[in-house]
Design a protein around this motif. Sequence first.
Motif, PDB file in Angstrom:
ATOM      1  N   GLY A 128       3.007   4.258   2.766  1.00 43.59           N
ATOM      2  CA  GLY A 128       2.684   2.938   2.550  1.00 43.59           C
ATOM      3  C   GLY A 128       3.241   2.497   1.281  1.00 43.59           C
TER       4      GLY A 128
ATOM      5  N   HIS B  87      -0.574   0.547  -0.218  1.00 43.28           N
ATOM      6  CA  HIS B  87      -1.613   0.913  -1.096  1.00 43.28           C
ATOM      7  C   HIS B  87      -2.096  -0.297  -1.840  1.00 43.28           C
ATOM      8  CE1 HIS B  87      -1.335   5.301  -0.634  1.00 43.28           C
ATOM      9  NE2 HIS B  87      -0.141   4.942  -0.400  1.00 43.28           N
TER      10      HIS B  87
ATOM     11  N   GLY C 154       0.355   9.176   5.488  1.00 45.94           N
ATOM     12  CA  GLY C 154       1.643   9.792   6.329  1.00 45.94           C
ATOM     13  C   GLY C 154       1.305  11.146   6.205  1.00 45.94           C
TER      14      GLY C 154
HETATM   15  O1  IP8 Z   1       1.531   6.389   1.474  1.00 42.75           O
HETATM   16  C1  IP8 Z   1      -0.985   5.274   3.083  1.00 42.75           C
HETATM   17  O2  IP8 Z   1       0.197   6.129   3.475  1.00 42.75           O
HETATM   18  P1  IP8 Z   1       0.691   7.202   2.445  1.00 42.75           P
HETATM   19  C2  IP8 Z   1      -1.052   3.998   4.082  1.00 42.75           C
HETATM   20  O3  IP8 Z   1       1.349   7.999   3.026  1.00 42.75           O
HETATM   21  C3  IP8 Z   1      -1.914   3.020   3.616  1.00 42.75           C
HETATM   22  O4  IP8 Z   1      -0.432   7.905   1.503  1.00 42.75           O
HETATM   23  C4  IP8 Z   1      -2.169   2.045   4.662  1.00 42.75           C
HETATM   24  C5  IP8 Z   1      -2.343   2.789   2.262  1.00 42.75           C
END
Ligand code: IP8
Length: 246
Positions: A49, A54, A152
């Motif tokens: 994200g 975030h 992710g």
């Molecule tokens: O960066 C978070 O994905 P990450 C996705 O893989 C959101 O932890 C919507 C914050």
Amino acid sequence: MTVVLKLGGSVVTEKDRKETVDGESLDAAAAAIGDAVNDVDGLVVVHGGGSFGHPNAAAYGVSTTEGTHDTEGVLAIHGAMKTLNTFVLRRLREHDVPAVPVHPLSAASRDTGGELTLPVQQVRTLLGEGFVPVLHGDVIAHAGEGVTVVSGDELVVELAQGVDADRVGLCSAVPGVLDENDDVIPRIDAYEDVANVLGASDATDVTGGMAGKVRALLDLDVEASIFDLGSVGPFLAGEPVGTTID
Ligand code: IP8
């Protein structure tokens, strides 16, 4: 050889500037994927994200465990991730990668215990038809909570099992799991071997940080690697890079 590759949010976005793509890094990753894509049987890409997901999740107080029923919040977080996904797809397409989007909000969910379910039949079929499915951290339905974030990293674990991946790679801002001297630890077979260097990050990073990644990857049946941007090409070529977790 089926490969699941995650591009971390810190690789594809400028983490300190809200909703800003790191064009140079994203292009380098997309170019490396474009060079290698014909040499792997199947490739699934997941991206994090970064400065899209975030800040929006934080603004609405949403995490992997704290949910919201605020529709505006759901749409803001999901919308930001779809925007980032569009940028990622565009760069991959510029490098002739047959990339198509798969949005977790439309597929995944959590039960009241927070257990994640990610149906993967569409991903398997897309792979079989020669496409590169591109998923992303997102918000998903969560029984009793409204929606919560799916990271992710969680998707990578589900996908690795769901598509019977042969290799899993996490491209992050660091060249691997680092020891106390900031040297890359080449191989991790058990969490106890690295608990002393990773223990601290457990306390400070609620989404898991490096400790959470290592734990999740150790649970997988397949070999996983953590490496930085310069190693995307060598990883896809089958070379050992960064830290191997088995
Ligand atoms: O960066 C978070 O994905 P990450 C996705 O893989 C959101 O932890 C919507 C914050």
